[in-house]
Write an enzyme that holds these catalytic residues in place. Structure first.
Site, PDB file in Angstrom:
ATOM      1  N   ASP A  17       0.870  -1.170   0.000  1.00  0.00           N
ATOM      2  CA  ASP A  17       0.000   0.000   0.000  1.00  0.00           C
ATOM      3  C   ASP A  17       0.917   1.233   0.000  1.00  0.00           C
ATOM      4  OD1 ASP A  17      -2.166   1.664  -0.087  1.00  0.00           O
ATOM      5  OD2 ASP A  17      -3.219   0.777   1.609  1.00  0.00           O
TER       6      ASP A  17
HETATM    7  C1  BGC Z   1      -5.009   3.338   0.032  1.00  0.00           C
HETATM    8  C2  BGC Z   1      -5.216   2.321  -1.076  1.00  0.00           C
HETATM    9  C3  BGC Z   1      -5.053   2.972  -2.415  1.00  0.00           C
HETATM   10  C4  BGC Z   1      -3.686   3.615  -2.480  1.00  0.00           C
HETATM   11  C5  BGC Z   1      -3.378   4.267  -3.814  1.00  0.00           C
HETATM   12  C6  BGC Z   1      -3.747   4.137  -0.166  1.00  0.00           C
HETATM   13  O1  BGC Z   1      -3.677   5.202   0.725  1.00  0.00           O
HETATM   14  O2  BGC Z   1      -4.997   2.670   1.261  1.00  0.00           O
HETATM   15  O3  BGC Z   1      -6.477   1.731  -0.943  1.00  0.00           O
HETATM   16  O4  BGC Z   1      -5.209   2.030  -3.431  1.00  0.00           O
HETATM   17  O5  BGC Z   1      -3.618   4.606  -1.477  1.00  0.00           O
HETATM   18  O6  BGC Z   1      -4.068   5.432  -3.994  1.00  0.00           O
END
Ligand code: BGC
Length: 754
Positions: A286
């Site tokens: 993530d």
């Molecule tokens: C979130 C994810 C997301 C990623 C990319 C993160 O902060 O937890 O769900 O896909 O950002 O934007």
């Protein structure tokens, strides 16, 4: 851009190879891998957000310098065909091996055509609807060069304080699994990878691995401590289902699970995902979750964080810049083997070959605009919204008729801060959705009711100004029915949007109380990204419709449902508590040794104190999982099972129990019902939930019409993680219900013998 004239250096070698033996994407990946330097390999494991600084210190990585060196394998947040083509041109034409970039984006509930938020979509209990909306989202995204979405979020959420409950399918692993499969199919163009090369297919991503939804206190990013049994029975099934459906990517999570940050948890990332499930796609971290291993406290420096993330099974580093900075050194120091790097790179390259990116690295920018908002997409957005609404209650007014549907000649007052706010209707994670594309409830009702319609905003979503109350009361006074469009702001759910209160924010409840004093029939249309606590509303407002965030067709869909052109048919996929203090509250809980007698028990509650209860609040939900009404009524005949007794062995050898109930539309209108199959097992080696969903069927019946719904229970549905942590079927007393919700229905019993 004329894509036909662009030559990618790699295509030539690939084409000559394919003439000889038609190599598979994996063989092509291997062939390419053998020609890469260590730095080029690591580049494939690196993902940045286009142009954005990284890490807690906001370090500006020189992406422009890395790109022509093959130092970036994937970019997220680069949007639009012109942008993606321009960046792709650098990767393809200027880097030594011309490996194309993979563009990713959070396409969560639509790209430009905005559908209801996922929690709303899940309330339709309709895998085919999910698949169709994901297919449209994929087609629009791919037209702009996006070939990878970070969706579906398949996290089970039992705590509505957690704002990200909005992004998933609610609290149930069975429904969550069915909808996860549907989303994967929609994005990837079918089961597995066969249709990935279609220009309208994009990679799906099962996230967040794992148990992110179990955050303590509902605080985002927070610690999760659950047993291995709950992990396997509750949180893992939708991920397993996505894997079986051929999802190509996984995202590791932010939270620690049982003490180990999940972006460095070898047990889940490698032990379960790769060794047990044989997942052969790739795992992305993530956002900066590799760097976050340092504040988590399991690494003191960047090098250790990169090592722990990679060695545990995270193939690609999103935005932390730690693989780029540290992996080559770790390989040269002998801490990480180059074979391990190769294995990760191969997975990523294979996906790029499967997508056809080497042959078609660019998109036709001239065709982009026409790929958006097609009439059939907008029609689907309306259909999806109509199916997502959940009618919680619909009492009769003094005239004896239910408040809804609205009479065609009624004088309508529409009041509330969400009645005419186009942007709010898009919900969180609205991607390329634009408020100009939205039709609000005010616009649609005004068109429908003409001069018999009045509107007043009444108040803001938050704040305590009562300035608008007087105008709202004036509007209500002259109406036959008052529709109150109230709820949360879209920014109150989603990421980093946890709440301690789950009521209507600001002074909206005060406004509702003032309006209710007029004695007119009131309909509450509630907008939110989570279950709300609305006990006063449930006791005092005759009709309540949960609308979630309906997307760009909010107004037309709501108007059709409120007027009866369409009927509501959604059912809750997350329990609605009476009070925040009850949370977590979910239907598939264990019973305790001192349960308060519930609707399934013969014994009645006699108020005995020493039971598992609160002294100041009823323990039951305000509205249970699976609940939802429509404009007609259904009766369920007693649940019948094909046998009274069956052995564990017979089940192991493939036998099934058939369970059925006949459902009749006993009202005067056509209606759609979602029949639910629940089980309970007693006499087992470990305690089992009071009910578990094991099937559902959605169908429409005309007045007087009946349908017999039939389900099969096999070893797959009856197996659970037993005392020895084996997934097994055990002898037990099995109770089954075919029911309209998780607290209703007539049970029947079957003995499962040794
Ligand atoms: C979130 C994810 C997301 C990623 C990319 C993160 O902060 O937890 O769900 O896909 O950002 O934007």
């Amino acid at each position: 851009m004329n894509t036909a004239t662009i030559v990618c250096p790699l295509v030539a070698s690939v084409v000559s190879l394919s003439l000889a033996a038609a190599p598979t994407p994996d063989q092509r990946a291997l062939d390419l891998l053998q020609r890469m330097t260590l730095e080029e390999k690591v580049g494939q494991l690196v993902q940045f957000s286009d142009g954005m600084a990284t890490g807690p210190d906001r370090v500006k990585v020189d992406q422009a310098a890395l790109l022509p060196k093959g130092g970036i394998g994937s970019l997220l947040n680069a949007v639009g065909a012109h942008k993606t083509n321009a960046l792709q041109k650098i990767a393809v034409e200027q880097s030594r091996l011309g490996v194309p970039l993979l563009f990713g984006l959070d396409v969560i509930h639509g790209y430009r055509t905005t559908f209801p938020v996922p929690l709303g979509l899940s309330a339709a209990w309709d895998p085919s609807l999910i698949e169709r909306t994901a297919r449209v989202a994929a087609a629009e995204a791919a037209a702009g060069g996006i070939r990878w979405t970070f969706a579906p979020m398949v996290d089970i959420a039992r705590d509505p304080r957690w704002g990200r409950i909005m992004e998933g399918s609610g609290e149930d692993p069975y429904l969550g699994s069915a909808l996860a499969v549907a989303a994967v199919r929609g994005y990837q163009g079918g089961i597995g990878t066969a249709n990935l090369a279609q220009p309208t297919s994009i990679l799906a991503c099962a996230k967040h691995f794992v148990a992110y939804g179990g955050a303590e206190g509902g605080r985002d990013y927070n610690t999760v401590d659950i047993s291995e049994r709950v992990l396997r029975d509750v949180y893992l099934p939708p991920f397993k289902a996505a894997t079986d459906a051929g999802v190509v990517t996984f995202m590791s999570a932010f939270n620690a699970l049982n003490g180990v940050p999940t972006s460095a948890y070898r047990h889940t990332l490698t032990g379960i995902l790769r060794d047990e499930w044989k997942f052969d796609g790739f795992v992305v971290s993530d956002w900066t979750s590799i760097t976050e291993l340092i504040p988590h406290g399991i690494a003191l420096d960047d090098r250790t964080a990169a090592f722990k993330g990679f060695a545990s099974g995270v193939d690609m580093d999103m935005q932390a810049n730690l693989y780029a900075a540290e992996l080559p050194g770790l390989v040269r120091a002998g801490k990480v083997s180059e074979q391990a790097v190769d294995a990760s790179v191969r997975r990523i390259l294979r996906a790029k070959f499967e997508l056809g990116l080497f042959e078609n690295p660019y998109v036709n920018a001239d065709a982009e605009a026409a790929a958006m908002l097609k009439p059939e997409y907008i029609a689907l957005a309306r259909e999806a919204a109509e199916q997502s609404f959940v009618l919680l209650k619909n009492d009769a007014t003094s005239g004896g008729k239910p408040v809804l549907p609205l009479a065609a000649n009624a004088r309508i007052a529409l009041i509330g801060p969400l009645a005419d706010d186009a942007e709010e209707m898009l919900g969180g994670w609205s991607c390329q959705g634009k408020k100009e594309d939205v039709v609000t409830l005010r616009a649609s009702l005004a068109e429908r009711f003409g001069t018999a319609f009045t509107y007043a905003k009444g108040t803001a979503i938050t704040g305590d100004s009562r300035e608008g109350f007087a105008a709202a009361l004036d509007a209500a006074k002259n109406a036959d029915v008052v529709i109150m469009a109230l709820g949360e702001s879209r920014h109150m759910s989603g990421e980093a949007a946890s709440r301690t209160r789950l009521d209507l924010p600001g002074n909206q409840l005060d406004l509702l109380k003032e309006v209710s004093k007029l004695g007119k029939p009131v309909v509450l249309v509630a907008f939110s990204g989570r279950p709300l606590t609305i006990p006063w509303e449930a006791a005092n407002v005759p009709a309540i419709l949960m609308a979630w965030y309906p997307g760009l067709q909010a107004g037309p869909a709501l108007t059709r449902v409120l007027t009866g052109d369409a009927a509501p048919s959604g059912k809750l996929t997350a329990t609605m508590p009476r009070a925040v203090g009850q949370v977590p509250l979910y239907y598939n809980h264990l019973k305790t040794g001192r349960p308060v007698p519930g609707p399934d028990d013969e014994k009645k509650d006699e108020g005995y104190k020493f039971l598992s209860r609160y002294v100041d609040e009823d323990g039951s939900p305000l509205y249970p999982f699976g609940h939802g009404l429509t404009y007609t009524t259904f009766t369920y005949a007693a649940t019948k099972a094909s046998t009274k007794e069956l052995s564990v062995n017979a089940l192991r050898n493939g036998a099934a129990i058939e369970v059925e109930s006949t459902i009749t539309n006993t009202g005067s209108r056509s209606g759609t019902e979602i029949a639910q199959l629940y089980i309970r097992q007693r006499g087992t080696s470990v305690a089992r939930p009071v009910r578990e969903l094991k099937g559902f069927e959605k169908f429409t019946l005309e007045p007087g019409q009946s349908r017999t719904v039939k389900f099969k229970l096999t070893a797959a549905e009856l197996a659970f993680w037993n005392i020895d942590m084996q997934l097994a079927v055990e002898a037990c007393e099995l109770t089954v219900w075919v029911a309209p919700s998780s607290i209703t229905g007539t049970p029947t019993k079957i003995m499962i013998t040794e």
